[in-house]
Design an enzyme around this catalytic site. Structure first.
Site, short mmCIF file in Angstrom:
data_model
loop_
_atom_site.label_atom_id
_atom_site.label_comp_id
_atom_site.label_asym_id
_atom_site.label_seq_id
_atom_site.Cartn_x
_atom_site.Cartn_y
_atom_site.Cartn_z
N ASN A 126 0.86 -1.19 0.00
CA ASN A 126 0.00 0.00 0.00
C ASN A 126 0.89 1.24 0.00
O ASN A 126 1.45 1.62 1.03
CB ASN A 126 -0.89 -0.03 1.25
CG ASN A 126 -1.73 1.23 1.39
OD1 ASN A 126 -1.90 2.00 0.44
ND2 ASN A 126 -2.26 1.47 2.59
N TRP A 127 1.01 1.86 -1.15
CA TRP A 127 1.91 3.02 -1.27
C TRP A 127 1.31 4.28 -0.66
O TRP A 127 1.99 5.30 -0.59
CB TRP A 127 2.23 3.28 -2.75
CG TRP A 127 3.11 2.25 -3.39
CD1 TRP A 127 3.67 1.15 -2.79
CD2 TRP A 127 3.55 2.22 -4.76
NE1 TRP A 127 4.42 0.44 -3.71
CE2 TRP A 127 4.37 1.09 -4.92
CE3 TRP A 127 3.32 3.06 -5.86
CZ2 TRP A 127 4.96 0.77 -6.14
CZ3 TRP A 127 3.92 2.74 -7.08
CH2 TRP A 127 4.73 1.61 -7.22
N LYS A 128 0.04 4.21 -0.28
CA LYS A 128 -0.65 5.40 0.25
C LYS A 128 -0.49 6.56 -0.74
O LYS A 128 -0.52 6.30 -1.94
CB LYS A 128 -0.13 5.74 1.65
CG LYS A 128 -0.11 4.52 2.58
CD LYS A 128 0.06 4.89 4.00
CE LYS A 128 0.21 3.64 4.84
NZ LYS A 128 0.06 3.86 6.25
N GLU A 181 -5.53 -4.61 11.06
CA GLU A 181 -4.56 -3.53 11.13
C GLU A 181 -4.81 -2.70 12.38
O GLU A 181 -5.58 -1.73 12.36
CB GLU A 181 -4.72 -2.61 9.92
CG GLU A 181 -4.40 -3.25 8.61
CD GLU A 181 -3.76 -2.24 7.66
OE1 GLU A 181 -2.64 -2.48 7.24
OE2 GLU A 181 -4.37 -1.21 7.38
N HIS A 233 -9.75 1.39 5.33
CA HIS A 233 -8.44 1.67 5.94
C HIS A 233 -8.61 2.71 7.04
O HIS A 233 -9.37 3.66 6.90
CB HIS A 233 -7.45 2.16 4.87
CG HIS A 233 -6.04 2.15 5.37
ND1 HIS A 233 -5.55 3.11 6.21
CD2 HIS A 233 -5.04 1.25 5.18
CE1 HIS A 233 -4.29 2.82 6.51
NE2 HIS A 233 -3.95 1.69 5.90
N GLY A 249 2.70 -0.91 4.42
CA GLY A 249 2.66 0.50 4.04
C GLY A 249 4.06 1.01 3.78
O GLY A 249 4.63 0.79 2.71
C1 PEP Z 1 -1.01 0.52 6.48
O1 PEP Z 1 -1.17 1.72 6.61
O2 PEP Z 1 -1.84 -0.17 5.92
C2 PEP Z 1 0.22 -0.07 7.01
C3 PEP Z 1 0.23 -1.35 7.29
O3 PEP Z 1 1.25 0.78 7.18
P1 PEP Z 1 2.70 0.47 7.79
O4 PEP Z 1 3.16 -0.83 7.19
O5 PEP Z 1 3.54 1.62 7.34
O6 PEP Z 1 2.54 0.38 9.26
#
Ligand code: PEP
Length: 262
Positions: free
Chosen positions: A8-10, A165, A94, A237
């Protein structure tokens, strides 16, 4: 079931050229990856180019989709448009969208329905805000799950994905730290129990539960259990913006599921 890794590149990177380069580095580094399904979820404007450069090595995921097929919804993106672009998965619910954009369980439920109509596979994110004693199962998990799936015929929910999450573990949350592998496994088993209760064992059996929250190359494989149906993949992420780290994560998961000690 084949583990799923979702990058997930956001809202990154901020140029088409950088997105193309990142996708290419990941695809080349992965080679003909087998045994793990890898999905890349870039921002909407990069979906087409990421799809083109990664070819068959990875599949596309969208970071969101609107709750209807078309119409007067300025700025929204229809699941049908995504499907037409070759997108396979869509992340819905999310915590960043719940928090920054005020998305609630009702809207997420409508988005899940619209995604299924468009034949996208929803990756439904659920998770508690605060880290509590690990002996306590946060009631919000059952609530978010039941509401996201409310009113949807069971058969339509085959092969969807649930991402656990915990918000406190997401790397951008101040003071974040990853969940422990043991707790993540407990949560996966709990979510699976909820799925059996909501959907029956045969549909629940087709659903992957994956973990997201500060997963890195160092800890990624520890979240997957190979002897029981615990976590069956990761949503990554921050670490997915570094091609080498992303590749190492996928390789470590592949090794783990093959029982490869090398
Ligand atoms: C996310 O935001 O879905 C996530 C898992 O982020 P990170 O891996 O950066 O904690």
């Amino acid at each position: 079931m084949k583990p799923l890794v979702v990058a997930n590149w956001k809202m990154n990177p901020t140029s088409l050229r950088a997105a193309e380069a990142l996708a290419r580095r990941i695809a080349v580094g992965l080679g003909n990856v087998s045994g793990v399904e890898v999905a890349i979820a870039p921002p909407f404007p990069y979906l087409a180019v990421v799809g083109r450069v990664t070819r068959q090595r990875t599949v596309l995921a969208a970071q969101d989709a609107w709750a209807g097929a078309s119409g007067a919804y300025t700025g929204a993106v229809s699941p049908l448009m995504l499907r037409d672009l070759g997108v396979r998965y869509v992340i819905l619910g999310h915590s960043e969208r719940r928090r920054f954009l005020g998305e609630d369980d009702g809207l997420i439920n409508r988005k899940v329905k619209a995604a299924l109509v468009a034949r996208l596979i929803p990756i439904i994110a659920i998770g508690e805000e605060h880290r509590e004693s690990q002996a306590v199962t946060p009631p919000v998990l059952a609530q978010q799950l039941a509401r996201a799936l409310d009113g949807i015929p069971r058969r339509r929910l085959r092969a969807i994905v649930i991402a656990y999450e915990p918000v406190w573990a997401i790397s951008t949350t101040p003071g974040a730290r990853p969940d422990s592998p043991d707790n993540a496994t407990r949560r996966a088993l709990y979510i699976r129990k909820l799925l059996v209760k909501l959907l029956g064992p045969s549909v629940a059996d087709t659903i992957r539960v994956i973990y997201g929250g500060s997963a890195t190359a160092k800890n990624a494989s520890s979240f997957l259990a190979t002897d029981i149906r615990g976590m069956e993949g990761l949503l990554i992420g921050g670490a997915s913006l570094n091609a080498e780290e992303c590749i190492t994560i996928v390789q470590s998961i592949r090794k783990k599921v093959r029982g490869d000690k090398s």
